[in-house]
Design an enzyme around this catalytic site. Structure first.
Site, PDB file in Angstrom:
ATOM      1  N   GLY A  62     -12.532  -7.821 -41.279  1.00  0.00           N
ATOM      2  CA  GLY A  62     -13.016  -7.506 -40.118  1.00  0.00           C
ATOM      3  C   GLY A  62     -13.506  -5.900 -40.533  1.00  0.00           C
ATOM      4  O   GLY A  62     -14.291  -5.737 -41.354  1.00  0.00           O
ATOM      5  N   GLY A  63     -12.570  -4.919 -40.050  1.00  0.00           N
ATOM      6  CA  GLY A  63     -12.736  -3.586 -40.299  1.00  0.00           C
ATOM      7  C   GLY A  63     -13.215  -3.198 -41.603  1.00  0.00           C
ATOM      8  O   GLY A  63     -14.239  -2.283 -41.828  1.00  0.00           O
ATOM      9  N   GLY A  96      -6.955  -5.954 -36.664  1.00  0.00           N
ATOM     10  CA  GLY A  96      -7.366  -4.726 -36.200  1.00  0.00           C
ATOM     11  C   GLY A  96      -6.005  -3.752 -35.799  1.00  0.00           C
ATOM     12  O   GLY A  96      -6.300  -2.614 -35.230  1.00  0.00           O
ATOM     13  N   SER A 118      -6.312  -7.353 -40.963  1.00  0.00           N
ATOM     14  CA  SER A 118      -6.126  -6.087 -41.617  1.00  0.00           C
ATOM     15  C   SER A 118      -6.047  -6.284 -43.042  1.00  0.00           C
ATOM     16  O   SER A 118      -5.272  -5.706 -43.865  1.00  0.00           O
ATOM     17  CB  SER A 118      -4.735  -5.541 -41.360  1.00  0.00           C
ATOM     18  OG  SER A 118      -4.764  -5.134 -39.784  1.00  0.00           O
ATOM     19  N   ASN A 177     -16.612 -10.168 -41.413  1.00  0.00           N
ATOM     20  CA  ASN A 177     -16.844 -10.515 -39.928  1.00  0.00           C
ATOM     21  C   ASN A 177     -17.128  -9.052 -39.345  1.00  0.00           C
ATOM     22  O   ASN A 177     -16.134  -8.346 -39.104  1.00  0.00           O
ATOM     23  CB  ASN A 177     -15.758 -11.141 -39.301  1.00  0.00           C
ATOM     24  CG  ASN A 177     -15.977 -11.344 -37.791  1.00  0.00           C
ATOM     25  OD1 ASN A 177     -17.222 -11.224 -37.527  1.00  0.00           O
ATOM     26  ND2 ASN A 177     -14.830 -11.724 -36.991  1.00  0.00           N
ATOM     27  N   TRP A 178     -18.572  -8.829 -39.049  1.00  0.00           N
ATOM     28  CA  TRP A 178     -18.583  -7.583 -38.425  1.00  0.00           C
ATOM     29  C   TRP A 178     -18.395  -7.182 -36.928  1.00  0.00           C
ATOM     30  O   TRP A 178     -18.612  -6.167 -36.686  1.00  0.00           O
ATOM     31  CB  TRP A 178     -20.246  -7.147 -38.882  1.00  0.00           C
ATOM     32  CG  TRP A 178     -20.536  -7.232 -40.218  1.00  0.00           C
ATOM     33  CD1 TRP A 178     -19.565  -6.977 -41.175  1.00  0.00           C
ATOM     34  CD2 TRP A 178     -21.888  -6.912 -40.965  1.00  0.00           C
ATOM     35  NE1 TRP A 178     -20.541  -7.042 -42.562  1.00  0.00           N
ATOM     36  CE2 TRP A 178     -21.650  -6.743 -42.208  1.00  0.00           C
ATOM     37  CE3 TRP A 178     -23.070  -6.830 -40.158  1.00  0.00           C
ATOM     38  CZ2 TRP A 178     -22.578  -6.804 -43.033  1.00  0.00           C
ATOM     39  CZ3 TRP A 178     -24.229  -6.813 -41.230  1.00  0.00           C
ATOM     40  CH2 TRP A 178     -23.963  -6.791 -42.370  1.00  0.00           C
ATOM     41  N   LYS A 179     -18.101  -8.362 -36.527  1.00  0.00           N
ATOM     42  CA  LYS A 179     -17.904  -8.441 -35.021  1.00  0.00           C
ATOM     43  C   LYS A 179     -19.107  -7.899 -34.362  1.00  0.00           C
ATOM     44  O   LYS A 179     -20.449  -7.819 -34.550  1.00  0.00           O
ATOM     45  CB  LYS A 179     -16.708  -7.803 -34.524  1.00  0.00           C
ATOM     46  CG  LYS A 179     -15.506  -8.524 -35.409  1.00  0.00           C
ATOM     47  CD  LYS A 179     -14.002  -8.015 -35.061  1.00  0.00           C
ATOM     48  CE  LYS A 179     -13.045  -8.691 -35.689  1.00  0.00           C
ATOM     49  NZ  LYS A 179     -11.810  -8.536 -35.524  1.00  0.00           N
ATOM     50  N   GLU A 201      -5.660 -16.374 -38.919  1.00  0.00           N
ATOM     51  CA  GLU A 201      -5.657 -15.044 -38.509  1.00  0.00           C
ATOM     52  C   GLU A 201      -4.700 -14.773 -37.315  1.00  0.00           C
ATOM     53  O   GLU A 201      -4.985 -15.038 -36.212  1.00  0.00           O
ATOM     54  CB  GLU A 201      -7.063 -14.491 -37.956  1.00  0.00           C
ATOM     55  CG  GLU A 201      -7.957 -14.751 -38.832  1.00  0.00           C
ATOM     56  CD  GLU A 201      -9.242 -13.903 -38.514  1.00  0.00           C
ATOM     57  OE1 GLU A 201      -9.795 -13.180 -39.359  1.00  0.00           O
ATOM     58  OE2 GLU A 201      -9.824 -13.730 -37.289  1.00  0.00           O
ATOM     59  N   HIS A 237     -12.851 -17.884 -33.317  1.00  0.00           N
ATOM     60  CA  HIS A 237     -12.202 -16.680 -33.641  1.00  0.00           C
ATOM     61  C   HIS A 237     -11.377 -16.349 -32.246  1.00  0.00           C
ATOM     62  O   HIS A 237     -11.503 -16.690 -31.328  1.00  0.00           O
ATOM     63  CB  HIS A 237     -13.137 -15.652 -33.920  1.00  0.00           C
ATOM     64  CG  HIS A 237     -12.808 -14.513 -34.266  1.00  0.00           C
ATOM     65  ND1 HIS A 237     -12.080 -13.255 -33.609  1.00  0.00           N
ATOM     66  CD2 HIS A 237     -12.391 -13.649 -35.567  1.00  0.00           C
ATOM     67  CE1 HIS A 237     -11.498 -12.405 -34.285  1.00  0.00           C
ATOM     68  NE2 HIS A 237     -11.668 -12.789 -35.769  1.00  0.00           N
ATOM     69  N   GLU A 259     -10.633 -13.716 -31.042  1.00  0.00           N
ATOM     70  CA  GLU A 259     -11.444 -12.840 -29.794  1.00  0.00           C
ATOM     71  C   GLU A 259     -12.196 -13.568 -28.900  1.00  0.00           C
ATOM     72  O   GLU A 259     -12.483 -13.346 -27.826  1.00  0.00           O
ATOM     73  CB  GLU A 259     -12.359 -11.888 -30.424  1.00  0.00           C
ATOM     74  CG  GLU A 259     -11.421 -10.393 -30.929  1.00  0.00           C
ATOM     75  CD  GLU A 259     -11.985  -9.801 -32.195  1.00  0.00           C
ATOM     76  OE1 GLU A 259     -13.282  -9.926 -32.513  1.00  0.00           O
ATOM     77  OE2 GLU A 259     -11.183  -9.337 -33.129  1.00  0.00           O
TER      78      GLU A 259
END
Ligand code: 13P
Length: 255
Positions: free
Chosen positions: A237-238, A177, A216, A13-15, A171, A99, A101
């Site tokens: 993510g990251g 993150g 993470s 997930n590149w956000k 999640e 998600h 966010e």
């Protein structure tokens, strides 16, 4: 992994990251490294503006493209929205829904998640439905209550035959993150709870549904998580933003 019937699914997930040029650079590396990967379903979720270019670059490869959200109506006067059929038109086959966010920064409620899930299913996109508790909820012992309510809200009115296509992503918000991953046991406990709730809602098809962990996930913790019986993949993510770490995650060593 608990069940051979469940093919692991790992999605980046590149956000809100990566221009079209940056996205193409990354997927070109992924494509070259992951052409032989057949035992894991792999996907990337770029921003909307990069989906068409990325999908074109990944044509003929096993790497899928996912939207990060979709609206529940197919078309109409809904300025700023992107619908499930529009995502499909651009080359996406999967879509992330609900998600944390979206829920926390943009006020998305379970009822909206439910409508978006139904839109994804009727369009033939694989929905990845995210659930997870906040740190405050975990500390208050409300993890299962929160996750159960999110599942019930998201899956309202979904029949067993449609449910089999759905991927759930657990999640925990406190692990996103932050570098603070849930322990393997903490994640497994919630995944087992999720599968139990799915079983209550849709019966035996719950055994075929994939439940991803997200929060993470890194090359050095993915194998331990994936060894748990109810963890069937990762939403990353990251660590999905660089080819090297995402490739290592996809190629996690099975234990
Ligand atoms: P991080 O892997 O950066 O913690 O993000 C997890 C996530 O939100 C994936 O959807």
């Amino acid at each position: 992994m608990g069940n051979a019937a469940r093919k692991p699914i790992i999605v980046g997930n590149w956000k809100l990251q990566k221009t079209i040029a940056q996205a193409l650079e990354l997927v070109t590396e992924l494509k070259n490294a992951l052409t032989q990967v057949r035992d894991v379903e792999v996907g990337v979720a770029p921003v909307f503006t990069a989906i068409a270019s990325v999908a074109k670059r990944l044509e003929g490869t096993p790497i899928a493209v996912a939207g990060q959200d979709c609206y529940w109506e197919d078309a109409g006067a809904f300025t700023g929205e992107v619908s499930a059929p529009m995502l499909k038109d651009a080359g996406a086959s999967h879509v992330i829904i609900g998600h944390s966010e979206r829920r926390h920064l943009f006020g998305e409620l379970d009822a909206a998640v439910n409508l978006k899930l139904k839109a994804a299913l009727r369009t033939g996109l694989v929905p990845i439905v995210c659930v997870g508790e906040t740190e405050k909820e975990r500390d208050a012992g409300e993890t299962m209550g929160r996750v159960g309510a999110q599942l019930d809200g998201a899956l309202a009115g979904i029949e067993a035959d449609a449910a089999g296509k759905i991927v759930i992503a657990y999640e925990p918000v406190w692990a996103i993150g932050t570098g603070r991953t849930a322990t393997n046991a903490q994640a497994q406990e919630v995944h087992a709870f999720i599968r139990g709730r799915l079983r209550e809602r849709v019966g035996a098809v719950a055994e075929t549904m994939r439940i991803q962990y997200g929060g993470s996930v890194k090359p050095d913790n993915v194998a331990g998580l994936m060894a748990e019986p109810d963890i069937d993949g990762a939403l990353v993510g990251g660590a999905s933003l660089t080819a090297d770490s995402f490739i290592k995650i996809v190629r996690f060593k099975r234990t």
